[in-house]
Design a protein around this motif. Sequence first.
Motif, PDB file in Angstrom:
ATOM      1  N   LYS A  13       0.908  -1.098  -0.011  1.00 48.29           N
ATOM      2  CA  LYS A  13       0.020   0.009   0.089  1.00 48.29           C
ATOM      3  C   LYS A  13       0.835   1.341   0.111  1.00 48.29           C
ATOM      4  N   MET A  14       1.909   1.287   0.626  1.00 48.29           N
ATOM      5  CA  MET A  14       2.943   2.186   0.764  1.00 48.29           C
ATOM      6  C   MET A  14       3.248   2.516  -0.359  1.00 48.29           C
ATOM      7  N   GLN A  15       4.062   1.641  -1.120  1.00 45.29           N
ATOM      8  CA  GLN A  15       4.672   1.825  -2.255  1.00 45.29           C
ATOM      9  C   GLN A  15       3.505   2.347  -3.477  1.00 45.29           C
ATOM     10  N   LYS A  16       2.312   1.895  -3.477  1.00 48.55           N
ATOM     11  CA  LYS A  16       1.389   2.423  -4.461  1.00 48.55           C
ATOM     12  C   LYS A  16       1.417   3.737  -4.123  1.00 48.55           C
ATOM     13  N   GLN A  17       1.260   4.210  -2.886  1.00 47.38           N
ATOM     14  CA  GLN A  17       1.083   5.657  -2.554  1.00 47.38           C
ATOM     15  C   GLN A  17       2.293   6.438  -2.902  1.00 47.38           C
TER      16      GLN A  17
END
Length: 117
Positions: free
Chosen positions: A24-28
């Motif tokens: 999720k953090m990588q996508k953000q």
Amino acid sequence: MAKRGGFPGGMPGNMNNLMKQAQKMQKQMEENQRALEEKEFTAAAGGGAVEVTISGKREVTKVTLKEEVVDPDDIEMLEDLIMAATNEALRKVDEESGAAMSKLTGGLGGLGGGFPF
């Protein structure tokens, strides 16, 4: 009784949650990077005599010079003003990028920062 999932010695089941959070953090981060690249940052020097605009990709997209700053006998001053405006615009890109990263990581001080291992 055997433990289910996780690593030997602890963290059962938490690994899946950790992986989901990392994804999720990588996508953000990717979304923030795209948004940053679409922005433009403008800075001026010499009381507005020179303006430089830089994209979020750190590319100069525009240079504006007022007529009175173009003096063939003082090219060095013009060069200094262009350099100062360009550096200030680049600082703005860095500030925006750093603010977006800090917001995303919750002030951890970078990836992995603050962890004792």
